[in-house]
Design a protein around this motif. Structure first.
Motif, mmCIF file in Angstrom:
data_model
loop_
_atom_site.group_PDB
_atom_site.id
_atom_site.type_symbol
_atom_site.label_atom_id
_atom_site.label_comp_id
_atom_site.label_asym_id
_atom_site.label_seq_id
_atom_site.Cartn_x
_atom_site.Cartn_y
_atom_site.Cartn_z
ATOM 1 N N ALA A 41 0.834 -1.206 0.000
ATOM 2 C CA ALA A 41 0.000 0.000 0.000
ATOM 3 C C ALA A 41 0.869 1.258 0.000
ATOM 4 C CB ALA A 41 -0.933 -0.003 1.209
ATOM 5 N N GLN A 42 1.981 1.235 0.732
ATOM 6 C CA GLN A 42 2.875 2.391 0.752
ATOM 7 C C GLN A 42 3.561 2.559 -0.598
ATOM 8 O OE1 GLN A 42 5.557 2.421 4.081
ATOM 9 N NE2 GLN A 42 3.911 2.214 5.588
ATOM 10 N N ILE A 43 3.974 1.459 -1.193
ATOM 11 C CA ILE A 43 4.616 1.529 -2.510
ATOM 12 C C ILE A 43 3.639 2.093 -3.536
ATOM 13 C CG2 ILE A 43 5.636 0.171 -4.386
ATOM 14 C CD1 ILE A 43 6.683 -1.751 -2.164
ATOM 15 N N GLU A 44 2.394 1.661 -3.480
ATOM 16 C CA GLU A 44 1.394 2.151 -4.428
ATOM 17 C C GLU A 44 1.125 3.650 -4.235
ATOM 18 O OE1 GLU A 44 0.199 0.545 -7.128
ATOM 19 O OE2 GLU A 44 1.689 -0.933 -6.495
ATOM 20 N N LEU A 45 1.082 4.109 -3.000
ATOM 21 C CA LEU A 45 0.894 5.546 -2.770
ATOM 22 C C LEU A 45 2.089 6.324 -3.313
ATOM 23 C CD1 LEU A 45 -0.645 7.975 -1.729
ATOM 24 C CD2 LEU A 45 0.245 7.479 0.572
ATOM 25 N N LEU A 46 3.287 5.803 -3.106
ATOM 26 C CA LEU A 46 4.466 6.480 -3.659
ATOM 27 C C LEU A 46 4.402 6.534 -5.181
ATOM 28 C CD1 LEU A 46 7.332 5.158 -1.366
ATOM 29 C CD2 LEU A 46 6.206 7.394 -1.319
ATOM 30 N N ARG A 47 3.900 5.480 -5.807
ATOM 31 C CA ARG A 47 3.767 5.479 -7.266
ATOM 32 C C ARG A 47 2.814 6.590 -7.721
ATOM 33 N NH1 ARG A 47 6.682 1.825 -9.077
ATOM 34 N NH2 ARG A 47 6.839 -0.276 -8.263
ATOM 35 N N VAL A 48 1.721 6.756 -6.993
ATOM 36 C CA VAL A 48 0.755 7.801 -7.328
ATOM 37 C C VAL A 48 1.395 9.184 -7.178
ATOM 38 C CG1 VAL A 48 -1.370 8.912 -6.512
ATOM 39 C CG2 VAL A 48 -1.313 6.450 -6.859
ATOM 40 N N LEU A 49 2.220 9.354 -6.158
ATOM 41 C CA LEU A 49 2.844 10.658 -5.897
ATOM 42 C C LEU A 49 4.101 10.892 -6.725
ATOM 43 C CD1 LEU A 49 2.442 10.794 -2.018
ATOM 44 C CD2 LEU A 49 0.998 11.871 -3.768
ATOM 45 N N ALA A 50 4.563 9.875 -7.436
ATOM 46 C CA ALA A 50 5.796 10.011 -8.211
ATOM 47 C C ALA A 50 5.674 11.072 -9.312
ATOM 48 C CB ALA A 50 6.186 8.668 -8.826
ATOM 49 N N ASP A 51 4.462 11.286 -9.800
ATOM 50 C CA ASP A 51 4.262 12.282 -10.862
ATOM 51 C C ASP A 51 4.127 13.701 -10.330
ATOM 52 O OD1 ASP A 51 4.349 10.349 -12.856
ATOM 53 O OD2 ASP A 51 2.189 9.981 -12.738
ATOM 54 N N GLY A 52 4.071 13.837 -9.013
ATOM 55 C CA GLY A 52 3.981 15.164 -8.425
ATOM 56 C C GLY A 52 3.005 15.182 -7.261
ATOM 57 N N VAL A 74 -0.360 8.127 5.312
ATOM 58 C CA VAL A 74 0.423 9.366 5.418
ATOM 59 C C VAL A 74 1.016 9.503 6.813
ATOM 60 C CG1 VAL A 74 0.262 11.886 5.387
ATOM 61 C CG2 VAL A 74 -0.746 10.548 3.543
ATOM 62 N N LYS A 75 0.270 9.150 7.837
ATOM 63 C CA LYS A 75 0.796 9.224 9.201
ATOM 64 C C LYS A 75 2.042 8.360 9.340
ATOM 65 C CE LYS A 75 -3.660 10.045 11.348
ATOM 66 N NZ LYS A 75 -4.773 9.409 12.055
ATOM 67 N N THR A 76 1.943 7.125 8.908
ATOM 68 C CA THR A 76 3.061 6.193 9.013
ATOM 69 C C THR A 76 4.232 6.621 8.130
ATOM 70 O OG1 THR A 76 1.512 4.388 9.431
ATOM 71 C CG2 THR A 76 3.731 3.772 8.731
ATOM 72 N N MET A 77 3.909 6.974 6.896
ATOM 73 C CA MET A 77 4.960 7.317 5.940
ATOM 74 C C MET A 77 5.590 8.670 6.249
ATOM 75 S SD MET A 77 3.036 5.831 2.573
ATOM 76 C CE MET A 77 4.388 6.057 1.400
ATOM 77 N N GLY A 78 4.806 9.583 6.801
ATOM 78 C CA GLY A 78 5.365 10.869 7.215
ATOM 79 C C GLY A 78 6.371 10.686 8.337
ATOM 80 N N ALA A 79 6.024 9.838 9.298
ATOM 81 C CA ALA A 79 6.932 9.564 10.416
ATOM 82 C C ALA A 79 8.216 8.879 9.945
ATOM 83 C CB ALA A 79 6.230 8.699 11.464
ATOM 84 N N ALA A 80 8.116 8.123 8.847
ATOM 85 C CA ALA A 80 9.286 7.430 8.300
ATOM 86 C C ALA A 80 10.086 8.302 7.331
ATOM 87 C CB ALA A 80 8.847 6.148 7.591
ATOM 88 N N GLY A 81 9.627 9.540 7.103
ATOM 89 C CA GLY A 81 10.349 10.442 6.209
ATOM 90 C C GLY A 81 10.123 10.153 4.736
ATOM 91 N N LEU A 82 8.984 9.513 4.390
ATOM 92 C CA LEU A 82 8.722 9.153 2.998
ATOM 93 C C LEU A 82 7.753 10.107 2.303
ATOM 94 C CD1 LEU A 82 8.393 5.289 3.430
ATOM 95 C CD2 LEU A 82 10.397 6.601 2.665
ATOM 96 N N THR A 102 13.977 10.795 -0.368
ATOM 97 C CA THR A 102 14.273 9.446 0.147
ATOM 98 C C THR A 102 13.295 8.441 -0.443
ATOM 99 O OG1 THR A 102 15.147 10.331 2.210
ATOM 100 C CG2 THR A 102 14.394 8.050 2.257
ATOM 101 N N ALA A 103 12.016 8.801 -0.466
ATOM 102 C CA ALA A 103 10.991 7.912 -1.008
ATOM 103 C C ALA A 103 11.183 7.684 -2.499
ATOM 104 C CB ALA A 103 9.610 8.485 -0.732
#
Length: 150
Positions: A41-52, A74-82, A102-103
């Motif tokens: 799920a985190q990888i998929e969110l990063l893919r969506v945000l990869a375009d901006g 976002v809570k989890t990934m924000g805390a991880a610096g992603l 980093t992400a």
């Protein structure tokens, strides 16, 4: 369009294969590049945000999940610096989600390692099966597009 018994059998077999194949690719990817155990799920969110950067609601819509799901990610990934939150230029009330450098680096490493793992796996198959996989790619792409609209 009506499906045939052969279509139904193929759908059943593909359905049974997708989960184990996805997990095998992810496991091989992580092992090949010593990558962190990011949930899909985190990888998929990063893919969506990869375009901006995007508003959370739009990211949720693109992922076809509830906004609360994105909020939890976002809570989890924000805390991880992603992921970082940014104000939309010209509209400080709108918050955009953006992948951190980093992400982006992690996503690029995942993609490179995934392609390598799949290439090694495909390369180990007999030539006839390798050809069949290459020939199936356009149909699989069309199938993904058909299902995306459902």
């Amino acid at each position: 369009m009506d499906t045939t018994d052969a279509d139904q059998a193929a759908a059943t077999e593909l359905s049974r294969l997708l989960g184990p194949l996805r997990r095998a690719v992810l496991r091989a990817t992580r092992n090949a590049a010593d990558l962190p155990d990011l949930p899909e799920a985190q990888i998929e969110l990063l893919r969506v945000l990869a375009d901006g950067p995007l508003p959370a609601r739009e990211a949720a819509a693109r992922l076809r999940v509830a906004p609360s799901t994105v909020s939890n990610l976002v809570k989890t990934m924000g805390a991880a610096g992603l992921i970082e939150r940014r104000s939309r230029p010209g509209d400080a009330r709108t918050v955009l989600l953006a992948a951190t450098s980093t992400a982006t680096d992690l996503l690029n490493r995942y993609d490179h390692a995934s392609a390598g793992a799949l290439a090694r796996g495909i390369g180990s198959l007999p030539p006839r099966e390798r050809t069949a996989i290459r020939a199936a790619l356009p149909a699989l792409s069309h199938l993904a597009a058909e299902l995306k609209d459902d």
